[in-house]
Design a protein around this motif. Sequence first.
Motif, PDB file in Angstrom:
ATOM      1  N   LEU A  79      37.803  43.488  28.815  1.00  0.00           N
ATOM      2  CA  LEU A  79      38.214  42.080  28.778  1.00  0.00           C
ATOM      3  C   LEU A  79      39.713  41.958  29.016  1.00  0.00           C
ATOM      4  O   LEU A  79      40.176  41.113  29.801  1.00  0.00           O
ATOM      5  CB  LEU A  79      37.840  41.457  27.435  1.00  0.00           C
ATOM      6  CG  LEU A  79      36.374  41.079  27.218  1.00  0.00           C
ATOM      7  CD1 LEU A  79      36.130  40.731  25.752  1.00  0.00           C
ATOM      8  CD2 LEU A  79      35.961  39.908  28.117  1.00  0.00           C
ATOM      9  N   LEU A  80      40.490  42.804  28.363  1.00  0.00           N
ATOM     10  CA  LEU A  80      41.946  42.725  28.481  1.00  0.00           C
ATOM     11  C   LEU A  80      42.446  43.253  29.826  1.00  0.00           C
ATOM     12  O   LEU A  80      43.474  42.795  30.327  1.00  0.00           O
ATOM     13  CB  LEU A  80      42.591  43.492  27.330  1.00  0.00           C
ATOM     14  CG  LEU A  80      42.439  42.818  25.960  1.00  0.00           C
ATOM     15  CD1 LEU A  80      42.809  43.766  24.838  1.00  0.00           C
ATOM     16  CD2 LEU A  80      43.291  41.548  25.898  1.00  0.00           C
ATOM     17  N   ARG A  81      41.744  44.196  30.391  1.00  0.00           N
ATOM     18  CA  ARG A  81      42.125  44.674  31.741  1.00  0.00           C
ATOM     19  C   ARG A  81      42.022  43.544  32.756  1.00  0.00           C
ATOM     20  O   ARG A  81      42.889  43.383  33.629  1.00  0.00           O
ATOM     21  CB  ARG A  81      41.217  45.827  32.179  1.00  0.00           C
ATOM     22  CG  ARG A  81      41.645  47.198  31.724  1.00  0.00           C
ATOM     23  CD  ARG A  81      40.776  48.264  32.368  1.00  0.00           C
ATOM     24  NE  ARG A  81      41.053  48.369  33.797  1.00  0.00           N
ATOM     25  CZ  ARG A  81      41.881  49.248  34.343  1.00  0.00           C
ATOM     26  NH1 ARG A  81      42.544  50.084  33.572  1.00  0.00           N
ATOM     27  NH2 ARG A  81      42.062  49.295  35.641  1.00  0.00           N
ATOM     28  N   HIS A  82      40.920  42.784  32.667  1.00  0.00           N
ATOM     29  CA  HIS A  82      40.670  41.759  33.674  1.00  0.00           C
ATOM     30  C   HIS A  82      41.265  40.402  33.305  1.00  0.00           C
ATOM     31  O   HIS A  82      41.558  39.601  34.185  1.00  0.00           O
ATOM     32  CB  HIS A  82      39.159  41.633  33.904  1.00  0.00           C
ATOM     33  CG  HIS A  82      38.536  42.878  34.458  1.00  0.00           C
ATOM     34  ND1 HIS A  82      37.621  43.632  33.747  1.00  0.00           N
ATOM     35  CD2 HIS A  82      38.722  43.527  35.637  1.00  0.00           C
ATOM     36  CE1 HIS A  82      37.261  44.674  34.480  1.00  0.00           C
ATOM     37  NE2 HIS A  82      37.905  44.642  35.619  1.00  0.00           N
ATOM     38  N   SER A  83      41.453  40.143  32.021  1.00  0.00           N
ATOM     39  CA  SER A  83      42.001  38.852  31.576  1.00  0.00           C
ATOM     40  C   SER A  83      43.019  39.119  30.462  1.00  0.00           C
ATOM     41  O   SER A  83      42.740  38.901  29.275  1.00  0.00           O
ATOM     42  CB  SER A  83      40.883  37.935  31.072  1.00  0.00           C
ATOM     43  OG  SER A  83      39.891  37.728  32.058  1.00  0.00           O
ATOM     44  N   PRO A  84      44.206  39.616  30.826  1.00  0.00           N
ATOM     45  CA  PRO A  84      45.175  40.034  29.802  1.00  0.00           C
ATOM     46  C   PRO A  84      45.684  38.910  28.919  1.00  0.00           C
ATOM     47  O   PRO A  84      46.264  39.168  27.861  1.00  0.00           O
ATOM     48  CB  PRO A  84      46.320  40.638  30.631  1.00  0.00           C
ATOM     49  CG  PRO A  84      46.108  40.173  32.022  1.00  0.00           C
ATOM     50  CD  PRO A  84      44.653  39.913  32.188  1.00  0.00           C
TER      51      PRO A  84
END
Length: 458
Positions: free
Chosen positions: A48-53
């Motif tokens: 999730l954080l890789r794609h939507s930091p």
Amino acid sequence: MRDYSSYSFWLEDAGEPLTPRPSLAHSTDVDVAILGAGYSGLWTAYYLLRHSPQLRIAIVEKEIAGFGASGRNGGWCSPNFPVTATTLEKRFGAQAARELLLAMRASVDEVGRVCAEEKIDARFHKGGVLTLARGQHQLPGIRASYAAHERLGLADRYQILSGEQVAERIRVTDVRGGLYTPDGASLHPARLVRGLARAVEARGGVIYERTPVTEFKPGSLITPAGELRAQRAIVLAGESYLTRFSRLHRALLPVYSLISLTTPLTPGQWSQVGWQGGESVSTMRNTVVYLTRTSDGRILFGSRGAPYAFGSKITDQQDTHEATMRMIQRSFAEWFPALAGIRFTHAWGGAVGMPRDWMPAVSFDPRSRIASIMGYTGQGVSTSNLAGRLLAGLITQQPTGLERLPMAQRRSTNWEMEPLRWLAIRYMQSAFLRIDEAAEAGRPLPVDAKLAEYLGKH
């Protein structure tokens, strides 16, 4: 305060203090709230954080990151799925089965890639997976597994070995053949899960440890300190521990897997055993056994067999069930007579979550904002990576191609109520062990063998 390092060799050897992170102190608002700081919750948060930091993500964990199966498993990162290739083909068709198994193969490499990128010293070693036929009776299973992969166009990565070819890799008694694939790795489970926790924090995620979740509802995880409210999703990633919620009590069966670990072998002892490739080793036995050569030169020998506890209880006492540990150490002596008298330094276990149909399930309902990720039946190291990527895509509504896999947006049938559940599971555990022992001794199979095999498939 628990002594977390006592729960497995891996946690003892995690390479860092296991001091708990701060607990949740008061009600908090985030975008995504995750229950469970094991592989499932951490992989989901990571992608999730890789794609939507920009997402605000918080994980709440009753103990510490990696306390459950993620810090206690056998160290396999395997391309094998909890459901066999043959069963996948029957249930979902050849194309879906092939896509899922290819995705599992890719997940092994993805775990290795993340370890390298995030500088996680998980001792990732791609030695492959070697399945043995110990005894003539296990050879048909080897051939059937190869034939299933051949039908799906995947046999190029599998090789049937003779007993002599197996002995060139590892010397084990009574081996008649084997099946090898290079698409598997061994690793240090606790160093992976603890490293993932740090990677999630480095990308802005927050982990609250020693924070039990007492209930959940759409958009909220409820804890003794207050609510963790989520705008986008709550994620139930507690695996077998989810059965402690009344609403999920029958969704999974907590099945115990126990492990004994030897002292490091001497060079002379390794020359007797071979095993220089470091393959992950198992057999076609009904009562599963699995072996790992650790990076510090020990042999890990694991098996199922700890009796199912009435009411799906999960207790520390079940982690070291004495009769099962004795069985494991007897089996080790049968496998490796040249190592007679070797000392076992560690023994531990834990519960894995088994769905009624053995099929992992990843789901997200945008209306209730409740997501769940569960059901690996002991194959969670690589499967959780695939499931976490899939769930991250479902939550963000970013197509990844993984949403076409048969584990997406599904749930398994609930297990039966007690006491039927206890009676059936205890019978099957006993029956499969009796079947294995009869076959290995060359005796006729028990008269109820066909009944047990039927129940095992249904």
